[in-house]
Design a protein around this motif. Structure first.
Motif, PDB file in Angstrom:
ATOM      1  N   GLY A  77       8.507 -27.288 -13.012  1.00  0.00           N
ATOM      2  CA  GLY A  77       9.453 -27.341 -13.983  1.00  0.00           C
ATOM      3  C   GLY A  77      10.919 -27.361 -13.720  1.00  0.00           C
ATOM      4  O   GLY A  77      11.877 -27.261 -14.449  1.00  0.00           O
ATOM      5  N   GLU A  78      11.208 -27.195 -12.386  1.00  0.00           N
ATOM      6  CA  GLU A  78      12.481 -27.147 -11.956  1.00  0.00           C
ATOM      7  C   GLU A  78      13.048 -28.657 -11.500  1.00  0.00           C
ATOM      8  O   GLU A  78      12.119 -29.067 -10.689  1.00  0.00           O
ATOM      9  CB  GLU A  78      12.872 -26.212 -10.977  1.00  0.00           C
ATOM     10  N   LYS A  79      14.093 -28.836 -11.748  1.00  0.00           N
ATOM     11  CA  LYS A  79      14.656 -30.158 -11.021  1.00  0.00           C
ATOM     12  C   LYS A  79      15.571 -29.904  -9.914  1.00  0.00           C
ATOM     13  O   LYS A  79      16.228 -29.046 -10.080  1.00  0.00           O
ATOM     14  CB  LYS A  79      15.401 -31.031 -12.279  1.00  0.00           C
ATOM     15  N   CYS A  80      15.337 -30.921  -8.853  1.00  0.00           N
ATOM     16  CA  CYS A  80      16.272 -30.805  -7.738  1.00  0.00           C
ATOM     17  C   CYS A  80      17.519 -31.456  -7.943  1.00  0.00           C
ATOM     18  O   CYS A  80      17.839 -32.446  -7.448  1.00  0.00           O
ATOM     19  CB  CYS A  80      15.480 -31.465  -6.372  1.00  0.00           C
ATOM     20  N   LYS A  81      18.288 -30.505  -8.382  1.00  0.00           N
ATOM     21  CA  LYS A  81      20.027 -31.035  -8.727  1.00  0.00           C
ATOM     22  C   LYS A  81      20.820 -30.761  -7.852  1.00  0.00           C
ATOM     23  O   LYS A  81      22.189 -31.047  -7.953  1.00  0.00           O
ATOM     24  CB  LYS A  81      20.382 -30.310 -10.309  1.00  0.00           C
ATOM     25  N   ASP A  82      20.386 -30.159  -6.653  1.00  0.00           N
ATOM     26  CA  ASP A  82      21.369 -29.657  -5.469  1.00  0.00           C
ATOM     27  C   ASP A  82      20.789 -30.327  -4.276  1.00  0.00           C
ATOM     28  O   ASP A  82      19.696 -30.760  -4.228  1.00  0.00           O
ATOM     29  CB  ASP A  82      21.671 -28.228  -5.391  1.00  0.00           C
ATOM     30  N   HIS A  83      21.747 -30.409  -3.238  1.00  0.00           N
ATOM     31  CA  HIS A  83      21.321 -30.954  -2.161  1.00  0.00           C
ATOM     32  C   HIS A  83      21.741 -29.969  -0.871  1.00  0.00           C
ATOM     33  O   HIS A  83      22.823 -29.469  -0.763  1.00  0.00           O
ATOM     34  CB  HIS A  83      22.041 -32.267  -1.905  1.00  0.00           C
ATOM     35  N   CYS A  84      20.783 -29.626   0.120  1.00  0.00           N
ATOM     36  CA  CYS A  84      20.836 -28.661   1.153  1.00  0.00           C
ATOM     37  C   CYS A  84      21.661 -29.589   2.263  1.00  0.00           C
ATOM     38  O   CYS A  84      20.731 -30.242   2.831  1.00  0.00           O
ATOM     39  CB  CYS A  84      19.594 -28.017   1.387  1.00  0.00           C
ATOM     40  N   ARG A  85      23.003 -29.341   2.693  1.00  0.00           N
ATOM     41  CA  ARG A  85      23.462 -30.037   3.710  1.00  0.00           C
ATOM     42  C   ARG A  85      22.711 -29.649   5.008  1.00  0.00           C
ATOM     43  O   ARG A  85      22.577 -30.460   5.877  1.00  0.00           O
ATOM     44  CB  ARG A  85      24.851 -29.792   3.570  1.00  0.00           C
ATOM     45  N   LYS A  86      22.554 -28.314   5.187  1.00  0.00           N
ATOM     46  CA  LYS A  86      21.881 -27.978   6.480  1.00  0.00           C
ATOM     47  C   LYS A  86      20.384 -28.530   6.772  1.00  0.00           C
ATOM     48  O   LYS A  86      20.283 -28.952   7.802  1.00  0.00           O
ATOM     49  CB  LYS A  86      21.579 -26.371   6.535  1.00  0.00           C
ATOM     50  N   CYS A  87      19.580 -28.758   5.782  1.00  0.00           N
ATOM     51  CA  CYS A  87      18.348 -29.174   5.698  1.00  0.00           C
ATOM     52  C   CYS A  87      18.154 -30.644   5.647  1.00  0.00           C
ATOM     53  O   CYS A  87      17.295 -31.434   5.734  1.00  0.00           O
ATOM     54  CB  CYS A  87      17.202 -28.507   4.977  1.00  0.00           C
ATOM     55  N   ASN A  88      19.180 -31.292   4.733  1.00  0.00           N
ATOM     56  CA  ASN A  88      19.270 -32.588   4.229  1.00  0.00           C
ATOM     57  C   ASN A  88      18.182 -32.981   3.448  1.00  0.00           C
ATOM     58  O   ASN A  88      17.357 -33.908   3.690  1.00  0.00           O
ATOM     59  CB  ASN A  88      19.423 -33.808   5.441  1.00  0.00           C
ATOM     60  N   LYS A  89      17.974 -32.104   2.412  1.00  0.00           N
ATOM     61  CA  LYS A  89      16.868 -32.051   1.505  1.00  0.00           C
ATOM     62  C   LYS A  89      17.294 -31.659   0.189  1.00  0.00           C
ATOM     63  O   LYS A  89      18.326 -30.970  -0.249  1.00  0.00           O
ATOM     64  CB  LYS A  89      15.590 -31.223   1.805  1.00  0.00           C
ATOM     65  N   PRO A  90      16.668 -32.298  -0.948  1.00  0.00           N
ATOM     66  CA  PRO A  90      16.966 -31.967  -2.349  1.00  0.00           C
ATOM     67  C   PRO A  90      16.551 -30.735  -2.635  1.00  0.00           C
ATOM     68  O   PRO A  90      15.178 -30.592  -2.290  1.00  0.00           O
ATOM     69  CB  PRO A  90      16.396 -33.230  -3.186  1.00  0.00           C
ATOM     70  N   VAL A  91      16.999 -29.810  -3.338  1.00  0.00           N
ATOM     71  CA  VAL A  91      16.598 -28.525  -3.688  1.00  0.00           C
ATOM     72  C   VAL A  91      16.676 -28.194  -5.077  1.00  0.00           C
ATOM     73  O   VAL A  91      17.997 -28.834  -5.690  1.00  0.00           O
ATOM     74  CB  VAL A  91      17.137 -27.580  -2.643  1.00  0.00           C
ATOM     75  N   CYS A  92      16.062 -27.268  -5.638  1.00  0.00           N
ATOM     76  CA  CYS A  92      16.340 -26.641  -7.083  1.00  0.00           C
ATOM     77  C   CYS A  92      17.367 -25.493  -6.909  1.00  0.00           C
ATOM     78  O   CYS A  92      17.640 -25.040  -5.926  1.00  0.00           O
ATOM     79  CB  CYS A  92      15.226 -26.571  -7.823  1.00  0.00           C
ATOM     80  N   ASN A  93      17.435 -24.998  -8.227  1.00  0.00           N
ATOM     81  CA  ASN A  93      18.424 -23.764  -8.150  1.00  0.00           C
ATOM     82  C   ASN A  93      17.668 -22.643  -7.794  1.00  0.00           C
ATOM     83  O   ASN A  93      18.469 -21.883  -7.006  1.00  0.00           O
ATOM     84  CB  ASN A  93      18.789 -23.635  -9.537  1.00  0.00           C
ATOM     85  N   LYS A  94      16.342 -22.423  -7.864  1.00  0.00           N
ATOM     86  CA  LYS A  94      15.419 -21.417  -7.301  1.00  0.00           C
ATOM     87  C   LYS A  94      15.470 -21.236  -5.848  1.00  0.00           C
ATOM     88  O   LYS A  94      15.755 -20.339  -4.981  1.00  0.00           O
ATOM     89  CB  LYS A  94      14.360 -21.296  -7.923  1.00  0.00           C
ATOM     90  N   CYS A  95      15.501 -22.921  -5.164  1.00  0.00           N
ATOM     91  CA  CYS A  95      15.223 -22.751  -3.612  1.00  0.00           C
ATOM     92  C   CYS A  95      16.588 -22.305  -3.346  1.00  0.00           C
ATOM     93  O   CYS A  95      16.587 -21.622  -2.115  1.00  0.00           O
ATOM     94  CB  CYS A  95      14.920 -24.146  -3.471  1.00  0.00           C
TER      95      CYS A  95
END
Length: 360
Positions: free
Chosen positions: A71-89
């Motif tokens: 139910g969560e969308k990956c609206k953020d990007h983790c620069r350290k892991c270079n992966k899309p992440v959601c707000n909970k991640c």
């Protein structure tokens, strides 16, 4: 960089036919003209598609769904892991405490780079096209140079008696080889440039499509390629000079890409020895036996030297044998002659040449 709202207003082309846009399908997230909007609605009449006037719709980016938090969308990007992440991640999940940025900002930065690269590639296309266009004149120049060279050879050939024909034949063979080598090298370079221009144009079209995309995965996966086009290939435009130091009186000196020979007028006939020796000798009054080399060719008709220690020999069969000074068989070649070779010789590169005079 324009906002998603202003981008929607600027992208006025219909997704299907490139006509001016009047409608927008929220379900499919595509722009449509009135005609295509009706067809689109008819094609999906069994499902609910929300089509609204284009000016009332604000386009939003399409985000991936988080695989860890349904139910969560990956609206953020983790620069350290270079992966899309959601707000909970990023808040309390596996990426908590990492450097996280909004995907809107990442997409905006990536599109700026794509747009900059596209502009630079477009500017290179004209430069590469000019280089490609110049190849025609370069190829013509090479052909013209060799035409002059061929004419020069023919004129000089008339000045000397027929005993030196074999030397001129070898010279013309080398000249034709060098001509083809230059011609095909320039033609290949021209084709490489044209292929690179075609590739750059395809890259520009691909960049244009990426700039109109709001799909995070598509934009993020786009590979920049400007470094591959930044430097045009080196071009060899050198050409051969015509024969030099040709005297019409008592001495003729020939020099062409390593082929050297000098002829002098003498009272007795002269002959060219092995062309690799680049020298002339007077004929002896009587033949002198230097060495006797046994061969299987009986009778022996033709001999062609290979360096100083080997020779090709032929007789009344279609087999040509290569022997050394001791008479040992080094190689055996079966010709395509109907009976036996009319004559044999070796090229300047050491290759065997034979003729079938009776049938070809």
């Amino acid at each position: 960089m324009a906002t998603p709202r202003s981008c929607a207003q600027d992208a006025i082309a219909c997704y299907l036919c490139a006509k001016p846009t009047q409608s927008y399908c929220i379900t499919c997230q595509v722009t449509l003209c009135d005609k295509c909007a009706r067809k689109h609605n008819d094609n999906f009449r069994h499902s609910s598609h929300n089509i609204v006037p284009f000016i009332e719709e604000e386009i939003e980016l399409t985000f991936l769904s988080c695989q860890l938090h349904p139910g969560e969308k990956c609206k953020d990007h983790c620069r350290k892991c270079n992966k899309p992440v959601c707000n909970k991640c990023s808040s309390y999940g596996t990426h908590a405490g990492h450097d996280v940025m909004k995907f809107e900002k990442r997409v905006e930065d990536k599109k700026k780079k794509i747009e900059k690269e596209m502009d630079r590639i477009i500017s290179l296309i004209l430069e590469y096209q000019n280089i490609a266009d110049n190849y025609d004149s370069r190829i013509s120049n090479v052909i013209s140079k060799f035409a002059d060279l061929e004419q020069d050879v023919k004129m000089q050939r008339q000045l000397w008696h027929e005993e030196v024909d074999s030397m001129f034949d070898k010279l013309c063979f080398l000249m034709q080889y060098l001509k083809n080598k230059k011609f095909y090298a320039l033609a290949k370079q021209q084709m490489d440039i044209l292929n690179m221009i075609s590739d750059m144009r395809e890259k520009v079209e691909e960049s244009k499509q990426i700039l109109q995309s709001y799909n995070v995965s598509t934009v993020n996966a786009y590979q920049l390629k400007f470094k591959e086009y930044r430097e045009p290939p080196e071009i060899d435009i050198s050409c051969l000079n015509t024969l030099t130091d040709l005297e019409t009186e008592s001495v003729m000196d020939l020099n062409l890409e390593g082929f050297k020979a000098m002829l002098k007028k003498v009272s007795k006939p002269v002959m060219m020895g092995n062309i690799n020796l680049f020298s002339t000798r007077k004929l002896l009054d009587e033949a002198k036996e230097i060495i006797s080399i046994p061969t299987e060719q009986k009778p022996l008709f033709r001999v062609a030297l290979v360096g100083n220690n080997e020779a090709w020999v032929s007789g009344i069969t279609n087999t040509i044998t290569r022997v050394d000074v001791q008479g040992s068989k080094v190689a055996l070649f079966k010709s395509t002659c109907q009976e036996w070779p009319a004559d044999i010789a070796t090229s300047q590169l050491g290759e065997l040449i034979y003729t079938d005079g009776s049938y070809r």
